[in-house]
Write a protein that holds these residues in place. Sequence first.
Motif, PDB file in Angstrom:
ATOM      1  N   ARG A 246      -0.119 -14.634  -2.925  1.00 49.63           N
ATOM      2  CA  ARG A 246      -0.842 -14.156  -1.746  1.00 49.63           C
ATOM      3  C   ARG A 246      -2.057 -15.018  -1.456  1.00 49.63           C
ATOM      4  O   ARG A 246      -2.436 -15.227  -0.297  1.00 49.63           O
TER       5      ARG A 246
ATOM      6  N   THR B 173      -2.872  -2.349  -1.352  1.00 49.09           N
ATOM      7  CA  THR B 173      -1.489  -2.787  -1.563  1.00 49.09           C
ATOM      8  C   THR B 173      -1.156  -3.127  -3.008  1.00 49.09           C
ATOM      9  O   THR B 173      -0.007  -3.440  -3.306  1.00 49.09           O
ATOM     10  N   ASP B 174      -2.142  -3.074  -3.908  1.00 47.12           N
ATOM     11  CA  ASP B 174      -1.907  -3.461  -5.298  1.00 47.12           C
ATOM     12  C   ASP B 174      -2.477  -2.378  -6.214  1.00 47.12           C
ATOM     13  O   ASP B 174      -3.690  -2.168  -6.257  1.00 47.12           O
TER      14      ASP B 174
ATOM     15  N   ARG C  14       0.330  -9.978   2.125  1.00 42.99           N
ATOM     16  CA  ARG C  14       1.133  -9.178   1.185  1.00 42.99           C
ATOM     17  C   ARG C  14       2.577  -9.035   1.703  1.00 42.99           C
ATOM     18  O   ARG C  14       3.533  -9.091   0.916  1.00 42.99           O
ATOM     19  N   TRP C  15       2.718  -8.901   2.995  1.00 41.22           N
ATOM     20  CA  TRP C  15       4.039  -8.696   3.587  1.00 41.22           C
ATOM     21  C   TRP C  15       4.858  -9.978   3.603  1.00 41.22           C
ATOM     22  O   TRP C  15       6.079  -9.958   3.401  1.00 41.22           O
TER      23      TRP C  15
ATOM     24  N   SER D  62       5.900 -12.218  -0.442  1.00 38.68           N
ATOM     25  CA  SER D  62       7.058 -11.891  -1.296  1.00 38.68           C
ATOM     26  C   SER D  62       8.329 -12.607  -0.865  1.00 38.68           C
ATOM     27  O   SER D  62       8.984 -13.251  -1.694  1.00 38.68           O
TER      28      SER D  62
ATOM     29  N   ARG E  71      -6.363  -5.791  -0.894  1.00 39.42           N
ATOM     30  CA  ARG E  71      -5.749  -5.787  -2.215  1.00 39.42           C
ATOM     31  C   ARG E  71      -5.728  -4.384  -2.801  1.00 39.42           C
ATOM     32  O   ARG E  71      -4.767  -3.969  -3.446  1.00 39.42           O
TER      33      ARG E  71
END
Length: 436
Positions: free
Chosen positions: A367, A424-425, A357-358, A361, A421
């Motif tokens: 991902r 972070t989502d 995730r980091w 982007s 997930r």
Amino acid sequence: MGAVTTQDPQHPASDEVELEPVELIRRSGTVQRAGRLALAAGHGSYRVKSHMERVGKALGLDDVKAHVALTEITTTSVRDQIFRTEVSEVRTVGINADRLAELENYIGDLPEREDVEHIDAELDRIAAKPPLYPPWANALSAGVACAAFAFLNNGGPLECSTVLLAATAGQYVRRRLIHRGINQFGVTMLAAALACLVYLGVIALVGAAIGQPERHVAGYVSAVLFLVPGFPLVTGALDLARLDFSAGISRLTYALMVLCSAALALWAVSAVVGLEPVPTTAAAIEPLLRWTLLTLASFFGVLGFALMFNSPWHMALGAALVGMVANVLRLALVNTWGVAPQAAAAGAALLVGLLARWIASPLRVPRLTISVPAVVIMVPGVLAYRAVFEFNAGNSVQALGFTVDAGLVVIALAIGLAVSRMLTDREWTFEQVRGL
């Protein structure tokens, strides 16, 4: 493919154009095509639906509903109380990480409104883009990944170098046959058998020439680990976490059939040559050197898998760095601190998801293309092979034990990724409940 409309029964449509508006047909077809491209490239059901909804919104549709399975998409596009339902099939189950990234970037950057001609032209460009690497480079990537696997499975220099040759040959033949449209399960068994035979033949010749005792098992199993269906395993588990059971179960069933096809070929060759899966022990290496080599093996193993999935270099290097950190941590938890393998796998997969995730982007990549290669290196291929071997030998108790051990690790990997997930989502954390 068909269409269904709703209308006032007192004012029936005067002709077919009113019954099926041409613009709705075109826009619905474009939405369907975006979904097919994403599904054929290896995306999970949840992401395929997201892409289709985003394209439909940009085209001015009021709503897009999709049912996505492993090889089929059923889509209903709605505009002005008229809806069109289409069904299409994707027969090729494969992975193309570069296409996943292209679709993610283009669809993610779509404006609020876009002409259907512009979207069709961009989808044409993405679909026509050739693989980034020639067949020999794709096969060599698989060989590098499996050679790294061999070292992680306690293989020595002879075994690792031989696995490099065997897995390269197996992946080259597999890719050629798949592109000719031959049944995937038959191709899997043939590629696995070829890799096994190349491995056993080369290591026997070299071993006899240099007088080195034969150590088969670590390299023998590692030579076919390029066949591990990492993307279907991960995306299937993530689909189940999203309560999409039709897509999740179909993907996991496909992955299980691929694993069984490869394992049966392994067993058949081993039965003919009289090879038994006796575990090997790691060679005596100074601790600092050993951990350095394990770190390098983890890096190149993930890098090889990422390149085999047609990842661009920046994407592959990102996945390799994430996988290296997570796998070394997993090995340390198991070998140094005595943590249960499944608990270590869950923790490592959680770390993979958070790091993916980091890093995804800034790299502008999905991902999934970072996390899947990073966790494939953790799949317990040796345990799965030993389970099949013991089943065929009639040792049901031992076979069930190996099956449970391997299954728990795979489930733990899926749980770790799913939890990452959810952390972070927001779409994964909260269910979107619409009007009933």
